[in-house]
Design an enzyme around this catalytic site. Structure first.
Site, PDB file in Angstrom:
ATOM      1  N   SER A 180      -1.895  -2.301  -2.054  1.00  0.00           N
ATOM      2  CA  SER A 180      -0.812  -2.814  -1.614  1.00  0.00           C
ATOM      3  C   SER A 180       0.459  -2.306  -2.198  1.00  0.00           C
ATOM      4  O   SER A 180       1.510  -2.304  -1.443  1.00  0.00           O
ATOM      5  CB  SER A 180      -1.032  -4.368  -1.650  1.00  0.00           C
ATOM      6  OG  SER A 180      -1.928  -4.688  -0.887  1.00  0.00           O
ATOM      7  N   GLU A 235      -4.599  -0.043   5.458  1.00  0.00           N
ATOM      8  CA  GLU A 235      -3.516  -0.195   6.265  1.00  0.00           C
ATOM      9  C   GLU A 235      -2.727  -1.367   6.360  1.00  0.00           C
ATOM     10  O   GLU A 235      -2.113  -1.665   7.121  1.00  0.00           O
ATOM     11  CB  GLU A 235      -3.579   0.531   7.625  1.00  0.00           C
ATOM     12  CG  GLU A 235      -4.454   1.811   7.652  1.00  0.00           C
ATOM     13  CD  GLU A 235      -3.787   2.858   8.567  1.00  0.00           C
ATOM     14  OE1 GLU A 235      -2.831   2.706   9.027  1.00  0.00           O
ATOM     15  OE2 GLU A 235      -4.739   3.808   8.772  1.00  0.00           O
ATOM     16  N   ALA A 243      -2.937   1.393  -7.299  1.00  0.00           N
ATOM     17  CA  ALA A 243      -1.711   1.267  -6.324  1.00  0.00           C
ATOM     18  C   ALA A 243      -2.404   1.295  -4.692  1.00  0.00           C
ATOM     19  O   ALA A 243      -2.559   2.041  -4.218  1.00  0.00           O
ATOM     20  CB  ALA A 243      -0.630   2.344  -6.547  1.00  0.00           C
ATOM     21  N   ARG A 272     -31.030 -14.382  27.140  1.00  0.00           N
ATOM     22  CA  ARG A 272     -31.845 -15.394  26.281  1.00  0.00           C
ATOM     23  C   ARG A 272     -31.859 -16.561  26.992  1.00  0.00           C
ATOM     24  O   ARG A 272     -30.833 -17.404  27.374  1.00  0.00           O
ATOM     25  CB  ARG A 272     -30.876 -15.516  24.893  1.00  0.00           C
ATOM     26  CG  ARG A 272     -31.472 -16.350  23.950  1.00  0.00           C
ATOM     27  CD  ARG A 272     -32.605 -15.931  23.289  1.00  0.00           C
ATOM     28  NE  ARG A 272     -33.023 -16.675  22.143  1.00  0.00           N
ATOM     29  CZ  ARG A 272     -34.297 -16.589  21.644  1.00  0.00           C
ATOM     30  NH1 ARG A 272     -34.877 -15.372  21.631  1.00  0.00           N
ATOM     31  NH2 ARG A 272     -34.622 -17.327  20.363  1.00  0.00           N
TER      32      ARG A 272
HETATM   33  N1  CAA Z   1       9.402   3.517   7.919  1.00  0.00           N
HETATM   34  C1  CAA Z   1      10.522   3.963   6.973  1.00  0.00           C
HETATM   35  N2  CAA Z   1      10.775   3.644   5.961  1.00  0.00           N
HETATM   36  C2  CAA Z   1      10.564   2.401   5.394  1.00  0.00           C
HETATM   37  C3  CAA Z   1       9.466   1.565   6.354  1.00  0.00           C
HETATM   38  C4  CAA Z   1       9.143   2.162   7.624  1.00  0.00           C
HETATM   39  N3  CAA Z   1       7.980   1.563   8.062  1.00  0.00           N
HETATM   40  N4  CAA Z   1       9.270   0.535   5.707  1.00  0.00           N
HETATM   41  C5  CAA Z   1      10.054   0.250   4.680  1.00  0.00           C
HETATM   42  N5  CAA Z   1      10.871   1.692   4.510  1.00  0.00           N
HETATM   43  C6  CAA Z   1      12.037   2.151   3.738  1.00  0.00           C
HETATM   44  C7  CAA Z   1      12.721   1.008   3.511  1.00  0.00           C
HETATM   45  O1  CAA Z   1      13.758   0.956   4.197  1.00  0.00           O
HETATM   46  C8  CAA Z   1      13.194   1.245   2.126  1.00  0.00           C
HETATM   47  O2  CAA Z   1      14.149   2.196   1.919  1.00  0.00           O
HETATM   48  P1  CAA Z   1      15.721   1.832   1.769  1.00  0.00           P
HETATM   49  O3  CAA Z   1      15.897   1.075   0.545  1.00  0.00           O
HETATM   50  O4  CAA Z   1      16.451   3.116   1.323  1.00  0.00           O
HETATM   51  O5  CAA Z   1      16.047   1.216   2.954  1.00  0.00           O
HETATM   52  C9  CAA Z   1      12.063   1.797   1.258  1.00  0.00           C
HETATM   53  O6  CAA Z   1      11.207   2.088   2.346  1.00  0.00           O
HETATM   54  C10 CAA Z   1      11.396   0.818   0.426  1.00  0.00           C
HETATM   55  O7  CAA Z   1      10.959  -0.290   1.453  1.00  0.00           O
HETATM   56  P2  CAA Z   1      10.796  -1.919   1.030  1.00  0.00           P
HETATM   57  O8  CAA Z   1      11.936  -2.277   0.073  1.00  0.00           O
HETATM   58  O9  CAA Z   1      10.539  -2.572   2.167  1.00  0.00           O
HETATM   59  O10 CAA Z   1       9.323  -1.817  -0.117  1.00  0.00           O
HETATM   60  P3  CAA Z   1       8.622  -3.093  -0.547  1.00  0.00           P
HETATM   61  O11 CAA Z   1       8.030  -2.541  -1.818  1.00  0.00           O
HETATM   62  O12 CAA Z   1       9.387  -4.257  -0.387  1.00  0.00           O
HETATM   63  O13 CAA Z   1       7.484  -3.439   0.558  1.00  0.00           O
HETATM   64  C11 CAA Z   1       5.379  -3.168   1.668  1.00  0.00           C
HETATM   65  C12 CAA Z   1       6.722  -2.406   0.757  1.00  0.00           C
HETATM   66  C13 CAA Z   1       5.732  -3.539   2.955  1.00  0.00           C
HETATM   67  C14 CAA Z   1       4.797  -4.135   0.715  1.00  0.00           C
HETATM   68  C15 CAA Z   1       4.523  -1.728   1.462  1.00  0.00           C
HETATM   69  O14 CAA Z   1       4.317  -1.443   0.129  1.00  0.00           O
HETATM   70  C16 CAA Z   1       3.296  -1.791   2.146  1.00  0.00           C
HETATM   71  O15 CAA Z   1       3.269  -1.720   3.337  1.00  0.00           O
HETATM   72  N6  CAA Z   1       2.090  -1.880   1.214  1.00  0.00           N
HETATM   73  C17 CAA Z   1       0.939  -1.571   1.736  1.00  0.00           C
HETATM   74  C18 CAA Z   1       0.382  -0.364   1.851  1.00  0.00           C
HETATM   75  C19 CAA Z   1      -0.579   0.056   2.737  1.00  0.00           C
HETATM   76  O16 CAA Z   1      -0.605  -0.387   3.790  1.00  0.00           O
HETATM   77  N7  CAA Z   1      -1.419   0.878   2.088  1.00  0.00           N
HETATM   78  C20 CAA Z   1      -2.782   1.496   2.860  1.00  0.00           C
HETATM   79  C21 CAA Z   1      -2.923   2.684   2.467  1.00  0.00           C
HETATM   80  S1  CAA Z   1      -3.478   3.993   3.562  1.00  0.00           S
HETATM   81  C22 CAA Z   1      -4.869   3.474   4.331  1.00  0.00           C
HETATM   82  O17 CAA Z   1      -5.646   2.575   4.060  1.00  0.00           O
HETATM   83  C23 CAA Z   1      -5.540   4.612   5.064  1.00  0.00           C
HETATM   84  C24 CAA Z   1      -6.796   5.169   5.144  1.00  0.00           C
HETATM   85  O18 CAA Z   1      -7.165   6.159   4.740  1.00  0.00           O
HETATM   86  C25 CAA Z   1      -8.109   4.205   5.563  1.00  0.00           C
END
Ligand code: CAA
Length: 413
Positions: free
Chosen positions: A132, A377, A130, A282
């Site tokens: 994206s 991210e 899990a 250079r």
């Molecule tokens: N803040 C708060 N709530 C949010 C939000 C935000 N920015 N974005 C969405 N939500 C809420 C929505 O409102 C929704 O709730 P409700 O239905 O109650 O309104 C709920 O979350 C679900 O949201 P979505 O329907 O938008 O979810 P989705 O499945 O369609 O899409 C996505 C989500 C944008 C694809 C998301 O899964 C995503 O961003 N994926 C990428 C994940 C990621 O960036 N991972 C990186 C890991 S961390 C990392 O890399 C750190 C490290 O250590 C280097």
């Protein structure tokens, strides 16, 4: 609207730049080559007060605004990505999310030590299956009296081996519990509403970590896996309510992506620093290669990336100061800036010719480091979809229960 930095923000830039020059630059080539990461960089950052930037003075932070955090990230990543990653996970993903979602008691309990840097925080969302698709995490939290039992695994965790505490997102086994009752009330429906977030201390029995080896970039930074085996976490460590976990994770990413977007501008700056110096020294055909128009084209593209990048992240920082929702804007800033940083690093290698292909110059390190930021991210594909969905009206933000405090910080922060 005005575009100049305040005197305080300029001072923050100066402080961060000096820190990067004195504490990162001197041995980064060797540390990167040796894949050497240890706690000493965190200690130096704590000592310089960097780990408390943009946290309220009430919690021992610097009390500077959120744009200052971006500026620090830019200056640190100009030297090396590994130091900026510390800010992303500690200040962005962990502290700011705690500031946004924590109760008064939780903020008082954790933030002062985090801001002073006596404790370092990190973030655990991603799992082997899990990334994206964050909604499909498998780590579970099962309610057991006044605590939860966590089981599962997180991967690609920055500072896995050194952080003192982690913001962990887990799926609630048995569904969401009715507040105050022992029984479970599985609300069914959306998986996003079946999660909870916890602040987990690494000394909790059942916690373990393991470093990941063989990374292409950010070799002076620690990345690993963390594991939870029947790990008992008190319910006072739950951030937000049951069911808020996914929103908390997404809020955390709004903060983390901001730091990545700002840091990417630092990579462009680092590439410009090296490329300008090289292009002036250079000589080809009797003149500096900086006078050649094709080299100038690449320099100009870097300038474009830097200037656009700053406008994008300053705007997001300003929106944070104002308390405005900025999920769309931060996604755009992260996406564009990381693409431009990678392009800048690629061009910087081109300008250096064969020298750019060796670690004699920093540009090959910037090139390797900048590639990762197009994945973590939020991949560029995720950000592309997010932008299109907003534009088409398929995605809209709904008000959140808890918002990041506005800046200047008030008494009730
Ligand atoms: N803040 C708060 N709530 C949010 C939000 C935000 N920015 N974005 C969405 N939500 C809420 C929505 O409102 C929704 O709730 P409700 O239905 O109650 O309104 C709920 O979350 C679900 O949201 P979505 O329907 O938008 O979810 P989705 O499945 O369609 O899409 C996505 C989500 C944008 C694809 C998301 O899964 C995503 O961003 N994926 C990428 C994940 C990621 O960036 N991972 C990186 C890991 S961390 C990392 O890399 C750190 C490290 O250590 C280097």
């Amino acid at each position: 609207m005005h575009f100049s930095l305040s005197q305080e923000q300029e001072l923050v830039r100066e402080m961060a730049r000096k820190f990067a020059q004195q504490s990162i630059m001197p041995d980064i080539r060797e540390r990167d080559a040796a894949h050497k990461s240890d706690r000493s960089m965190l200690d130096k950052m704590a000592e310089a007060g960097i780990l408390g930037v943009s946290m309220p003075a009430k919690y021992s932070g610097s009390d500077t605004d959120y744009i200052s955090l971006g500026i620090v990230c830019e200056e640190l990543e100009r030297a090396d990505t590994s130091a900026r990653v510390v800010m992303s996970v500690h200040s962005g993903l962990h502290c700011m999310t705690l500031l946004q979602w924590g109760t008064a008691e939780q903020k008082q309990r954790w933030l002062p030590n985090l801001a002073k840097g006596t404790k370092v925080g990190a973030f655990g969302l991603t799992e082997p299956n899990a990334g994206s698709d964050a909604i499909n995490i498998k780590t579970t939290a099962k309610k057991d009296g006044a605590s939860y039992i966590l089981n599962g695994q997180k991967t690609w965790i920055s500072l896995a081996d050194y952080a003192d505490q982690f913001l962990v997102i887990a799926r609630l086994a048995g569904g969401v519990h009715a507040e105050g009752a022992g029984s479970t009330e599985d609300r069914g429906g959306k998986p996003a509403n079946q999660m909870a977030a916890f602040i987990v201390d690494r000394n909790t029995p059942g916690f373990s970590s393991r470093a990941l080896k063989g990374k292409l970039g950010v070799r002076a930074g620690n990345t690993g896996e963390i594991f939870f085996t029947d790990m008992r976490v008190d319910e006072s460590c739950r951030l937000g309510d049951e069911g808020d976990g996914f929103k908390i994770a997404m809020s955390a990413l709004d903060h983390g992506r901001y730091t990545v977007a700002a840091g990417a501008v630092g990579i462009i700056e680092g590439c410009l620093d090296a490329s300008k110096e090289y292009a002036k020294s250079r000589i080809v055909g009797g003149e500096e290669i900086g006078k050649k128009q094709l080299v100038q084209q690449m320099i100009a593209n870097m300038v474009q990336g830097r200037e656009i990048g700053r406008l994008l992240y300053y705007k997001v920082g300003w929106m944070k100061n104002m308390g405005m929702r900025h999920t769309k804007e931060v996604s755009l800033a992260k996406w564009i800036n990381c693409n431009n940083a990678f392009k800048a690093a690629d061009d910087a290698i081109e300008i250096h010719g064969a020298y750019g292909y060796s670690d004699e110059f920093p540009v090959e390190r910037h090139f390797r480091n900048s590639r990762g930021a197009m994945i973590y991210e939020g991949t560029r594909e995720i950000h592309t979809l997010v932008q299109a969905e907003y534009e088409m009206g398929y995605r809209a933000d709904r008000p959140l229960k808890r918002t990041l405090p506005t800046w200047p910080f008030g008494e009730g922060v």
